[in-house]
Scaffold this active site. Structure first.
Site, short mmCIF file in Angstrom:
data_model
loop_
_atom_site.label_atom_id
_atom_site.label_comp_id
_atom_site.label_asym_id
_atom_site.label_seq_id
_atom_site.Cartn_x
_atom_site.Cartn_y
_atom_site.Cartn_z
N ASP A 174 -40.93 74.38 4.35
CA ASP A 174 -42.01 74.40 3.25
C ASP A 174 -42.67 73.18 2.91
O ASP A 174 -41.85 71.94 3.13
CB ASP A 174 -41.24 74.91 1.79
CG ASP A 174 -41.42 76.24 1.43
OD1 ASP A 174 -42.15 76.94 2.33
OD2 ASP A 174 -41.42 76.59 0.23
N TYR A 227 -43.88 69.93 0.38
CA TYR A 227 -43.10 69.29 -0.79
C TYR A 227 -43.84 70.37 -1.91
O TYR A 227 -45.04 70.55 -1.81
CB TYR A 227 -43.34 67.88 -1.05
CG TYR A 227 -42.48 67.05 0.09
CD1 TYR A 227 -41.08 67.26 0.20
CD2 TYR A 227 -43.12 66.30 1.05
CE1 TYR A 227 -40.32 66.64 1.14
CE2 TYR A 227 -42.44 65.49 1.88
CZ TYR A 227 -41.08 65.65 2.00
OH TYR A 227 -40.42 64.81 2.89
N PHE A 267 -42.51 66.86 6.24
CA PHE A 267 -41.67 65.54 5.83
C PHE A 267 -42.30 64.33 5.42
O PHE A 267 -41.87 63.34 4.77
CB PHE A 267 -40.65 65.19 6.94
CG PHE A 267 -39.50 66.19 7.51
CD1 PHE A 267 -38.65 66.40 6.49
CD2 PHE A 267 -39.84 66.86 8.53
CE1 PHE A 267 -37.46 67.41 6.94
CE2 PHE A 267 -38.86 67.92 9.03
CZ PHE A 267 -37.62 68.10 8.07
N HIS A 306 -30.04 69.53 9.13
CA HIS A 306 -31.14 68.91 8.57
C HIS A 306 -30.92 67.68 8.21
O HIS A 306 -29.97 67.42 7.59
CB HIS A 306 -31.41 70.02 7.46
CG HIS A 306 -32.72 69.86 6.90
ND1 HIS A 306 -33.12 69.05 5.82
CD2 HIS A 306 -34.09 70.65 7.09
CE1 HIS A 306 -34.31 69.18 5.52
NE2 HIS A 306 -34.91 70.08 6.23
#
Length: 220
Positions: free
Chosen positions: A65, A67, A78, A187
């Site tokens: 998703d 932020y 990211f 992750h």
């Protein structure tokens, strides 16, 4: 929906944009932007495809998703804009680069410099409602980004896919491993980075692979 993307992507994805599911998705996203706060800014929804053309793609990093906090999302997974505080996952990515390659910690979390070198920073879902993670999942974005991954896998060779976490790894099952390098690790989130993201050395491994294929390495 403002589809501002590089021409090579636009021509290859035009059939996808014409699909009924995408038309429904576009209508949903447009209504969301008109009635609530949605990230990233509308002009940056497709920034991953504008900053990194199809022909230039050498590395693909998959996120989930965008932020969902003010000023964070900029259309690249990211990544955050200059002057925006780095989220924990991004800090951990830079820590691993520092350990792996000995590079100093950067002053900004804006990853557009990676995109311009051929790193496609692709979220599975390209929009999100403010303060509501997952709010735009299962509306059609995943179908679209699956099509993008299949397109890269089928039409290109020697691409490095960095799949961090179970979600990205499942999404990457369609990649043809006989002609691409797929690197998997937990992750970089603080909840899982200690379980194998730290020490994965994906950045040096990606560069070694690119170099072996006669391609320019990424300046991480």
């Amino acid at each position: 929906m403002d589809v501002r993307i590089a021409p090579g992507w636009k021509s290859r994805l035009s059939d996808e944009f014409a699909q009924p599911y995408f038309q429904q998705l576009a209508a949903f996203v447009k209504a969301e932007y008109q009635t609530t706060t949605v990230y990233p800014p509308g002009r940056e929804i497709f920034k991953a495809f504008d900053a990194c053309s199809f022909d230039e793609v050498k590395v693909v990093i998959l996120g989930q998703d965008p932020y969902h906090g003010p000023g964070q999302a900029n259309g690249l997974c990211f990544s955050v804009n200059d002057q925006v505080r780095m989220p924990p996952s991004l800090i951990n990515i830079f820590k691993e680069i520092q350990t792996d390659l000995g590079k100093p910690f950067p002053k900004t979390g804006n990853l557009e410099r990676w995109a311009r070198q051929g790193v496609l920073l692709l979220n599975a879902t390209l929009t999100v409602r403010a303060s509501s993670p997952g709010s735009h999942q299962h509306k059609g974005w995943e179908v679209f980004t699956d099509a993008v991954i299949k397109l890269i896998s089928a039409e290109k060779e020697n691409v490095v896919f960095l799949l961090w976490g179970a979600y990205a790894q499942k999404k990457g099952e369609v990649i043809d491993r006989s002609k691409h390098l797929v690197l998997m690790a937990p992750h970089p989130s603080p909840f899982s980075a200690d379980r194998g993201f730290f020490g994965c050395r994906h950045f040096s491994k990606a560069n070694a692979y690119l170099k072996s294929k006669g391609l320019r390495e990424i300046d991480w």
